[in-house]
Design an enzyme around this catalytic site. Structure first.
Site, PDB file in Angstrom:
ATOM      1  N   GLY A  78       4.323  37.653  -8.434  1.00  0.00           N
ATOM      2  CA  GLY A  78       5.736  37.275  -8.561  1.00  0.00           C
ATOM      3  C   GLY A  78       6.536  37.640  -7.326  1.00  0.00           C
ATOM      4  N   CYS A  79       6.274  38.811  -6.783  1.00  0.00           N
ATOM      5  CA  CYS A  79       7.011  39.275  -5.602  1.00  0.00           C
ATOM      6  C   CYS A  79       6.658  38.436  -4.372  1.00  0.00           C
ATOM      7  CB  CYS A  79       6.733  40.754  -5.352  1.00  0.00           C
ATOM      8  SG  CYS A  79       7.307  41.787  -6.733  1.00  0.00           S
TER       9      CYS A  79
END
Length: 162
Positions: free
Chosen positions: A48-49
């Site tokens: 996600g990051c």
């Protein structure tokens, strides 16, 4: 752990000075008079990051055209942030808040839970800071898909007002 303060739109953004990727330092003194995006993410080089960072990097030129810089913040050490930036060609600063002062000041260091286990971690959140150093917009509990576009749209309204 309860947050004893929650930042609101219109509040003065908490001051900071952090070491960042590429041997840089990011601080509110150098940013004085300039609007910027400050986004907090849990951990460098996780799915996600990575998606969020690459999204900001791909639209960086559009943010710059709107007169804003972008700064990502996590509690990762600078060495890990440098490796993350190099791996994905990220050109904006990734700041290291290892001591946690900035994540706590912005209220994003929160109790989380996964698989029945509770722990402290960074809640993905983004703050749009105007040229006067005040919070113009807050995105709490960010979902990555579509987020960068939403921030850019809001940033453009801020740039137009400047």
């Amino acid at each position: 752990m309860e947050k004893n303060h929650a930042l609101k739109v219109g509040d003065q953004a908490p001051a900071f000075s952090m070491a960042a990727s590429g041997g840089r330092t990011v601080d509110t003194v150098a940013l004085k008079g300039k609007p910027f995006v400050l986004y907090f993410y849990p951990k460098a080089d996780t799915p996600g990051c990575t998606k969020e960072a690459c999204g900001f990097n791909e639209t960086l030129q559009a943010f710059e055209q709107a007169g804003l810089s972008v700064i990502g913040v996590s509690r990762d050490p600078v060495k890990k942030l440098d490796a993350f930036a190099t791996k994905y060609g990220l050109t904006f600063p990734l700041a290291s808040d290892e001591a946690g002062h900035v994540t706590e000041a912005y209220g994003v260091w929160v109790e989380k839970s996964m698989y029945g286990r509770t722990y402290m971690g960074i809640e993905r959140a983004t703050f749009l800071i105007d040229a006067s150093g005040h919070i113009a917009h807050i995105w709490p509990k960010v979902k990555v898909t579509g987020h960068v576009e939403a921030v850019l749209a809001q940033a453009r309204t801020l740039g137009a007002a400047a």
